[in-house]
Design an enzyme around this catalytic site. Structure first.
Site, PDB file in Angstrom:
ATOM      1  N   ASP A  24       0.822  -1.215   0.000  1.00 36.59           N
ATOM      2  CA  ASP A  24       0.000   0.000   0.000  1.00 36.59           C
ATOM      3  C   ASP A  24       0.858   1.268   0.000  1.00 36.59           C
ATOM      4  OD1 ASP A  24      -2.380   1.378  -0.011  1.00 36.59           O
ATOM      5  OD2 ASP A  24      -2.598   1.356   2.157  1.00 36.59           O
ATOM      6  N   ASN A  26       1.256   3.511  -2.868  1.00 39.11           N
ATOM      7  CA  ASN A  26       1.771   4.019  -4.159  1.00 39.11           C
ATOM      8  C   ASN A  26       1.208   5.395  -4.497  1.00 39.11           C
ATOM      9  OD1 ASN A  26       3.069   1.601  -4.424  1.00 39.11           O
ATOM     10  ND2 ASN A  26       1.694   0.764  -5.974  1.00 39.11           N
ATOM     11  N   ARG A  37      -0.903   9.509  -9.771  1.00 37.24           N
ATOM     12  CA  ARG A  37      -0.904   8.251  -9.007  1.00 37.24           C
ATOM     13  C   ARG A  37      -0.172   7.116  -9.735  1.00 37.24           C
ATOM     14  NH1 ARG A  37      -4.225   7.289  -4.957  1.00 37.24           N
ATOM     15  NH2 ARG A  37      -4.432   5.124  -5.612  1.00 37.24           N
ATOM     16  N   THR A  70     -10.521  -7.239  -5.393  1.00 34.23           N
ATOM     17  CA  THR A  70     -11.865  -7.222  -5.992  1.00 34.23           C
ATOM     18  C   THR A  70     -12.494  -5.833  -5.850  1.00 34.23           C
ATOM     19  OG1 THR A  70     -12.594  -8.212  -3.890  1.00 34.23           O
ATOM     20  CG2 THR A  70     -12.435  -9.684  -5.775  1.00 34.23           C
ATOM     21  N   GLU A  71     -11.990  -5.029  -4.922  1.00 32.08           N
ATOM     22  CA  GLU A  71     -12.514  -3.668  -4.715  1.00 32.08           C
ATOM     23  C   GLU A  71     -11.832  -2.654  -5.655  1.00 32.08           C
ATOM     24  OE1 GLU A  71     -11.644  -5.673  -2.016  1.00 32.08           O
ATOM     25  OE2 GLU A  71     -13.770  -6.172  -1.843  1.00 32.08           O
ATOM     26  N   ASN A  72     -10.655  -3.022  -6.162  1.00 33.91           N
ATOM     27  CA  ASN A  72      -9.902  -2.066  -6.996  1.00 33.91           C
ATOM     28  C   ASN A  72     -10.615  -1.687  -8.307  1.00 33.91           C
ATOM     29  OD1 ASN A  72      -6.560  -3.224  -6.015  1.00 33.91           O
ATOM     30  ND2 ASN A  72      -7.788  -1.560  -5.206  1.00 33.91           N
ATOM     31  N   TRP A  73     -11.612  -2.484  -8.723  1.00 37.72           N
ATOM     32  CA  TRP A  73     -12.397  -2.128  -9.931  1.00 37.72           C
ATOM     33  C   TRP A  73     -13.122  -0.810  -9.745  1.00 37.72           C
ATOM     34  CZ3 TRP A  73     -11.260  -4.917 -14.037  1.00 37.72           C
ATOM     35  CH2 TRP A  73     -10.910  -6.266 -13.897  1.00 37.72           C
ATOM     36  N   ARG A  75     -11.919   1.928  -8.698  1.00 41.41           N
ATOM     37  CA  ARG A  75     -11.075   3.099  -8.969  1.00 41.41           C
ATOM     38  C   ARG A  75     -11.406   3.639 -10.366  1.00 41.41           C
ATOM     39  NH1 ARG A  75      -5.204   2.193  -6.167  1.00 41.41           N
ATOM     40  NH2 ARG A  75      -6.072   1.641  -4.159  1.00 41.41           N
ATOM     41  N   ARG A 198      -4.820  -2.341   8.700  1.00 43.04           N
ATOM     42  CA  ARG A 198      -6.024  -3.125   8.440  1.00 43.04           C
ATOM     43  C   ARG A 198      -5.734  -4.185   7.387  1.00 43.04           C
ATOM     44  NH1 ARG A 198      -8.030   2.380   6.874  1.00 43.04           N
ATOM     45  NH2 ARG A 198      -7.342   2.674   4.735  1.00 43.04           N
ATOM     46  N   GLU A 211       1.569 -13.786  11.813  1.00 43.60           N
ATOM     47  CA  GLU A 211       2.113 -12.623  12.511  1.00 43.60           C
ATOM     48  C   GLU A 211       1.985 -11.407  11.588  1.00 43.60           C
ATOM     49  OE1 GLU A 211       3.179 -12.591  15.618  1.00 43.60           O
ATOM     50  OE2 GLU A 211       2.849 -14.746  15.832  1.00 43.60           O
TER      51      GLU A 211
HETATM   52  C1  FPP Z   1      -1.623   0.158  -3.510  1.00 45.10           C
HETATM   53  O1  FPP Z   1      -1.325   1.515  -3.599  1.00 45.10           O
HETATM   54  C2  FPP Z   1      -1.071  -0.660  -4.623  1.00 45.10           C
HETATM   55  C3  FPP Z   1      -1.810  -1.271  -5.593  1.00 45.10           C
HETATM   56  C4  FPP Z   1      -3.279  -1.196  -5.629  1.00 45.10           C
HETATM   57  C5  FPP Z   1      -1.243  -2.062  -6.702  1.00 45.10           C
HETATM   58  C6  FPP Z   1       0.218  -2.338  -6.668  1.00 45.10           C
HETATM   59  C7  FPP Z   1       0.571  -3.160  -7.845  1.00 45.10           C
HETATM   60  C8  FPP Z   1       1.773  -3.189  -8.420  1.00 45.10           C
HETATM   61  C9  FPP Z   1       2.891  -2.338  -7.922  1.00 45.10           C
HETATM   62  C10 FPP Z   1       1.993  -4.102  -9.600  1.00 45.10           C
HETATM   63  C11 FPP Z   1       2.877  -5.255  -9.202  1.00 45.10           C
HETATM   64  C12 FPP Z   1       2.765  -6.455 -10.057  1.00 45.10           C
HETATM   65  C13 FPP Z   1       3.720  -7.013 -10.850  1.00 45.10           C
HETATM   66  C14 FPP Z   1       3.465  -8.294 -11.531  1.00 45.10           C
HETATM   67  C15 FPP Z   1       5.007  -6.363 -11.079  1.00 45.10           C
HETATM   68  P1  FPP Z   1      -2.521   2.586  -3.538  1.00 45.10           P
HETATM   69  O2  FPP Z   1      -2.800   3.031  -4.900  1.00 45.10           O
HETATM   70  O3  FPP Z   1      -3.668   1.988  -2.785  1.00 45.10           O
HETATM   71  O4  FPP Z   1      -1.839   3.718  -2.673  1.00 45.10           O
HETATM   72  P2  FPP Z   1      -2.567   4.793  -1.743  1.00 45.10           P
HETATM   73  O5  FPP Z   1      -3.171   4.024  -0.588  1.00 45.10           O
HETATM   74  O6  FPP Z   1      -1.451   5.654  -1.305  1.00 45.10           O
HETATM   75  O7  FPP Z   1      -3.583   5.489  -2.590  1.00 45.10           O
END
Ligand code: FPP
Length: 244
Positions: A24, A26, A37, A70-73, A75, A198, A211
């Protein structure tokens, strides 16, 4: 403490066999760097690369990374498309590296609902690495803990209805066999980056005795040293599994 020093503190005989990671932060990383983002996700892929490499080098047997829930859709469509495309491209890009390092690539989740091109890429990577057993890289994609439990329940119900399965035979061991994670063991350690404490509908059944390690680092800033620290932290804990 520096990387070398931390590494020397890890006891190679009591490593967690299965580490699961919620990557989490990014988006927040991108925001603090005044970027869109998606740059956070691009930077996040570099962290994936680092952590897969160091996990393999120290002898972790299974590494599960939560790439798309499953919730990321929910966005914005642009971000969803970007993320799925990023996963597709990088799975392709890493494939020779997986083969060279004898890493078996696996997926968990409702992959059949993903774009066709991505399904093919994931299938291809699984097929080409299925004989390797040094480390499993398990990609949770279109995965949700509740979906996993519901899916298992539906398949068990089908077995009862159509195959005469006995209700009395549904115990923890049998139930686990219907989860996406079968036949993998439950994670010993869960790492979540990005400050939040969480589970966010990740492994629900599987985390019963895991753990938990929460890191305040955003995923793009999570380093090999942070990963070693999480393992050291794990090795200092006493796991009792409900016993004394
Ligand atoms: C959470 O950050 C991250 C993700 C939803 C996806 C992360 C996926 C990758 C980095 C791809 C990796 C896969 C491969 C095969 C290389 P967020 O966007 O929820 O961050 P935020 O909470 O700060 O908004």
């Amino acid at each position: 403490m520096n990387e070398e020093k931390l590494l020397s503190q890890i006891d190679k005989n009591t490593l967690p066999m299965h580490i699961a990671i919620i990557m989490d932060g990014n988006g927040r990383w991108a925001k603090t760097h005044k970027k869109a983002r998606v740059y956070g996700h691009i930077k996040g892929v570099k962290t994936v690369e680092t952590i897969v490499e160091v996990a393999k080098n120290i002898g972790i047997r299974i590494l599960t990374i939560f790439a798309f829930s499953t919730e990321n859709w929910q966005r914005p469509k642009d971000e969803v498309d970007f993320l799925l495309d990023l996963i597709c491209q990088n799975t392709k890009r890493y494939l020779p590296n997986f083969m060279k390092n004898k890493i078996r690539f696996k997926t968990i989740g409702k992959t059949e609902d993903l774009p066709y091109r991505l399904i093919n890429t994931l299938r291809d990577a699984q097929r080409k690495t299925e004989k390797y057993d040094e480390m499993i890289l398990n990609l949770a994609i279109n995965y949700g803990g509740r979906l996993d439990i519901l899916n298992a329940t539906q398949n068990i119900a089908k077995q009862i209805k159509n195959e005469g399965m006995n209700i009395k035979d549904i115990d923890e061991k049998t139930f686990s066999k219907y989860l996406y994670t079968d036949p993998l063991p439950d994670p010993d350690l869960l790492i979540r980056t990005g400050k939040e404490k969480r589970i966010s509908n990740f492994f629900l059944w599987q985390l019963s005795y895991t753990e938990l390690h929460f890191s305040s680092k955003m995923w793009p800033n999570f380093s090999a040293a942070d990963f070693y620290q999480a393992i050291i932290d794990f090795q200092r804990r006493k796991r009792r599994f409900g016993r004394l």
